[in-house]
Scaffold this motif. Structure first.
Motif, mmCIF file in Angstrom:
data_model
loop_
_atom_site.group_PDB
_atom_site.id
_atom_site.type_symbol
_atom_site.label_atom_id
_atom_site.label_comp_id
_atom_site.label_asym_id
_atom_site.label_seq_id
_atom_site.Cartn_x
_atom_site.Cartn_y
_atom_site.Cartn_z
ATOM 1 N N SER A 1 1.312 28.905 68.488
ATOM 2 C CA SER A 1 2.080 27.954 69.287
ATOM 3 C C SER A 1 3.286 28.638 69.907
ATOM 4 O O SER A 1 3.991 29.395 69.233
ATOM 5 C CB SER A 1 2.544 26.780 68.420
ATOM 6 O OG SER A 1 3.372 25.908 69.157
ATOM 7 N N LYS A 2 3.525 28.356 71.177
ATOM 8 C CA LYS A 2 4.731 28.864 71.836
ATOM 9 C C LYS A 2 5.823 27.802 71.893
ATOM 10 O O LYS A 2 6.913 28.045 72.409
ATOM 11 C CB LYS A 2 4.415 29.378 73.241
ATOM 12 C CG LYS A 2 3.863 28.353 74.201
ATOM 13 C CD LYS A 2 3.656 28.961 75.577
ATOM 14 C CE LYS A 2 4.957 29.382 76.202
ATOM 15 N NZ LYS A 2 5.901 28.258 76.415
ATOM 16 N N SER A 3 5.524 26.621 71.342
ATOM 17 C CA SER A 3 6.539 25.574 71.268
ATOM 18 C C SER A 3 7.594 25.964 70.242
ATOM 19 O O SER A 3 7.273 26.491 69.173
ATOM 20 C CB SER A 3 5.899 24.242 70.869
ATOM 21 O OG SER A 3 6.883 23.269 70.613
ATOM 22 N N LYS A 4 8.842 25.713 70.554
ATOM 23 C CA LYS A 4 9.923 26.077 69.634
ATOM 24 C C LYS A 4 10.022 25.101 68.465
ATOM 25 O O LYS A 4 10.538 25.443 67.403
ATOM 26 C CB LYS A 4 11.264 26.120 70.384
ATOM 27 C CG LYS A 4 11.278 27.049 71.588
ATOM 28 C CD LYS A 4 10.860 28.466 71.231
ATOM 29 C CE LYS A 4 10.867 29.369 72.453
ATOM 30 N NZ LYS A 4 10.294 30.703 72.164
ATOM 31 N N LYS A 5 9.542 23.886 68.660
ATOM 32 C CA LYS A 5 9.571 22.887 67.593
ATOM 33 C C LYS A 5 8.268 22.970 66.801
ATOM 34 O O LYS A 5 7.184 22.896 67.372
ATOM 35 C CB LYS A 5 9.763 21.491 68.179
ATOM 36 C CG LYS A 5 11.090 21.316 68.917
ATOM 37 C CD LYS A 5 11.211 19.920 69.508
ATOM 38 C CE LYS A 5 12.532 19.759 70.254
ATOM 39 N NZ LYS A 5 12.659 18.405 70.860
ATOM 40 N N THR A 6 8.368 23.096 65.498
ATOM 41 C CA THR A 6 7.180 23.355 64.678
ATOM 42 C C THR A 6 6.825 22.216 63.725
ATOM 43 O O THR A 6 5.873 22.340 62.954
ATOM 44 C CB THR A 6 7.387 24.637 63.852
ATOM 45 O OG1 THR A 6 8.536 24.469 63.004
ATOM 46 C CG2 THR A 6 7.601 25.843 64.754
ATOM 47 N N LEU B 1 4.079 32.377 66.099
ATOM 48 C CA LEU B 1 5.084 31.657 66.873
ATOM 49 C C LEU B 1 5.847 32.635 67.765
ATOM 50 O O LEU B 1 5.654 33.852 67.672
ATOM 51 C CB LEU B 1 6.060 30.946 65.928
ATOM 52 C CG LEU B 1 5.445 30.009 64.881
ATOM 53 C CD1 LEU B 1 6.499 29.575 63.869
ATOM 54 C CD2 LEU B 1 4.814 28.796 65.550
ATOM 55 N N THR B 2 6.714 32.097 68.603
ATOM 56 C CA THR B 2 7.529 32.946 69.472
ATOM 57 C C THR B 2 8.991 32.903 69.039
ATOM 58 O O THR B 2 9.406 32.017 68.285
ATOM 59 C CB THR B 2 7.419 32.498 70.940
ATOM 60 O OG1 THR B 2 7.828 31.126 71.044
ATOM 61 C CG2 THR B 2 5.998 32.635 71.448
ATOM 62 N N SER C 1 11.730 29.929 67.530
ATOM 63 C CA SER C 1 11.072 28.776 66.906
ATOM 64 C C SER C 1 11.887 28.286 65.713
ATOM 65 O O SER C 1 12.457 29.082 64.964
ATOM 66 C CB SER C 1 9.659 29.149 66.449
ATOM 67 O OG SER C 1 8.852 29.493 67.550
ATOM 68 N N THR C 2 11.924 26.981 65.531
ATOM 69 C CA THR C 2 12.707 26.382 64.451
ATOM 70 C C THR C 2 11.795 25.919 63.316
ATOM 71 O O THR C 2 10.581 25.804 63.484
ATOM 72 C CB THR C 2 13.508 25.178 64.975
ATOM 73 O OG1 THR C 2 12.587 24.187 65.482
ATOM 74 C CG2 THR C 2 14.456 25.596 66.089
ATOM 75 N N ILE D 1 6.078 36.424 64.323
ATOM 76 C CA ILE D 1 6.929 36.034 65.448
ATOM 77 C C ILE D 1 6.758 37.054 66.572
ATOM 78 O O ILE D 1 6.966 38.254 66.371
ATOM 79 C CB ILE D 1 8.417 35.970 65.039
ATOM 80 C CG1 ILE D 1 8.612 35.035 63.840
ATOM 81 C CG2 ILE D 1 9.271 35.512 66.226
ATOM 82 C CD1 ILE D 1 8.302 33.589 64.123
ATOM 83 N N ASP E 1 8.983 36.020 73.431
ATOM 84 C CA ASP E 1 8.648 34.829 74.206
ATOM 85 C C ASP E 1 7.625 35.179 75.286
ATOM 86 O O ASP E 1 7.571 36.318 75.762
ATOM 87 C CB ASP E 1 9.905 34.254 74.853
ATOM 88 C CG ASP E 1 9.928 32.734 74.779
ATOM 89 O OD1 ASP E 1 8.862 32.157 74.505
ATOM 90 O OD2 ASP E 1 10.998 32.139 74.975
#
Length: 378
Positions: free
Chosen positions: A135-140, A169-170, A173-174, A187, A190
């Protein structure tokens, strides 16, 4: 747990050895071209559009998958790696049940043509199976929540293997510390390669032939051995078993086992019977017209700590509603006519017999026990 270390190629999203292969994946080119103007420049409003973000995520997934193919080739600990996308046999996309490749060339577990779960990648070691989520979304938070179902399904399919996950992830990410212990986290930098995205949409590059992976460790999904899991038959078994106790209307202790905790993660809700309309309307202030003289009753896993009674009501216009109380307030939600819940409720309604009726006192007792925490996540 860090059995596998991220390579510099993957960390930096290096395209040197994999770029050509990206052109062999299927993309919705016709609609994606609408994101560009007549001079093939990305429209200003397209940068933040859902379609562009979705496409970017799709390409990011393909980049990581291509890197994993190379990674698996060099890593002796990986004994088998499941092929997908342009690498899998096109003759295997028409199966309707089990672990397979769907028409979108993704790895899925299906039941009667419906996807139960999708995996971005799957590979095996000597004693484990890894499922991969990218996932490249920052919210996990959403991704983390989806792991429960995927992990539970794999525990059912592969009871003799350890179930582990590789999460890619990128940067930025949180919520990384909230992932379960069985997860390895990678990680990458981006991903914002607008030129690559444009090339993929308009086929701007003269790419070479597909680099294939023909070594023995690369396998087709349909050739994976696993324990059979019959989706609808399992729902029926749970209903019948939970209602077979000699003295209790519903055997709540039955739902406290490890096996049932896995089923809660896979199904979310388990069916325990039905209640007649007159009884239902004494419990729930419901004014809509209901199709039949029964409302389906389930025990649903609301979150990792809470289980509750949830009703499924079919209206006279055949629309299905999910009805429940949240903080003592009545909530009514529409269910997708083509979704799994619609299929489940139609199936389970055919199983019901008069002895599966629940009375108001049964509902009240079950609700009280659930609030007291008789069922917990494992």
């Amino acid at each position: 747990m860090q059995e596998f270390k991220i390579s510099n190629e993957i960390k930096n999203l290096d395209l040197n050895y994999i770029k050509d292969n990206l052109f062999f994946y299927k993309y919705d080119n016709k609609n994606l071209t609408l994101l560009y103007d007549e001079n093939k420049n990305l429209k200003e409003e397209s940068y933040e559009s859902a379609a562009y973000h979705s496409f970017k995520g799709e390409v990011f997934e393909n980049i990581i998958y291509e890197h994993l193919l190379r990674y698996a080739k060099e890593n002796e600990n990986i004994t088998s790696f499941v092929l997908k996308g342009p690498h899998q046999n096109k003759n295997n996309i028409f199966k309707k049940n089990g672990l397979l490749i769907d028409k979108g060339a993704q790895i899925v577990y299906k039941s009667v043509y419906k996807d139960i779960s999708e995996f971005d990648a799957l590979f095996f070691t000597k004693d484990s199976i890894y499922f991969v989520e990218m996932s490249k979304s920052k919210k996990t938070a959403g991704l983390n929540k989806r792991l429960f179902k995927k992990s539970a399904l794999l525990k059912i399919l592969f009871p003799n293997l350890q179930i582990k996950a590789l999460i890619v992830l990128t940067e930025g990410s949180t919520g990384i510390s909230r992932f379960p212990d069985y997860c390895t986290i990678w990680i990458t930098k981006d991903f914002n390669d607008d030129k690559l995205l444009k090339d993929l949409i308009f086929k701007n590059t003269n790419h070479g032939k597909l680099i294939k992976y023909t070594e023995e460790k690369y396998i087709e999904a349909i050739n994976v051995n696993y324990k059979k899991f019959s989706y609808f038959q399992t729902l029926e078994w749970i209903l019948l078993k939970s209602r077979s106790h000699k003295t209790h209307a519903v055997d709540l202790n039955f739902f406290r086992t490890y096996k049932l905790s896995l089923y809660f993660d896979v199904f979310t809700k388990l069916y325990i019977g039905y209640i007649q309309i007159k009884d239902f309307k004494q419990i729930v202030p419901y004014k809509e017209s209901i199709k039949e003289n029964r409302v389906i009753v389930t025990i649903e896993k609301i979150n990792q700590k809470k289980f509750a009674i949830v009703y499924y009501v079919r209206h006279t216009n055949y629309k299905l509603k999910r009805v429940f109380f949240l903080d003592d307030k009545l909530q009514v939600e529409d269910k997708d006519p083509e979704g799994f819940t619609n299929k489940e409720t139609r199936f389970i309604a055919k199983i019901f017999k008069p002895e599966h009726r629940l009375l108001i006192k049964n509902i009240n007792n079950i609700s009280k026990k659930l609030q007291e925490g008789i069922i917990t996540s494992m």
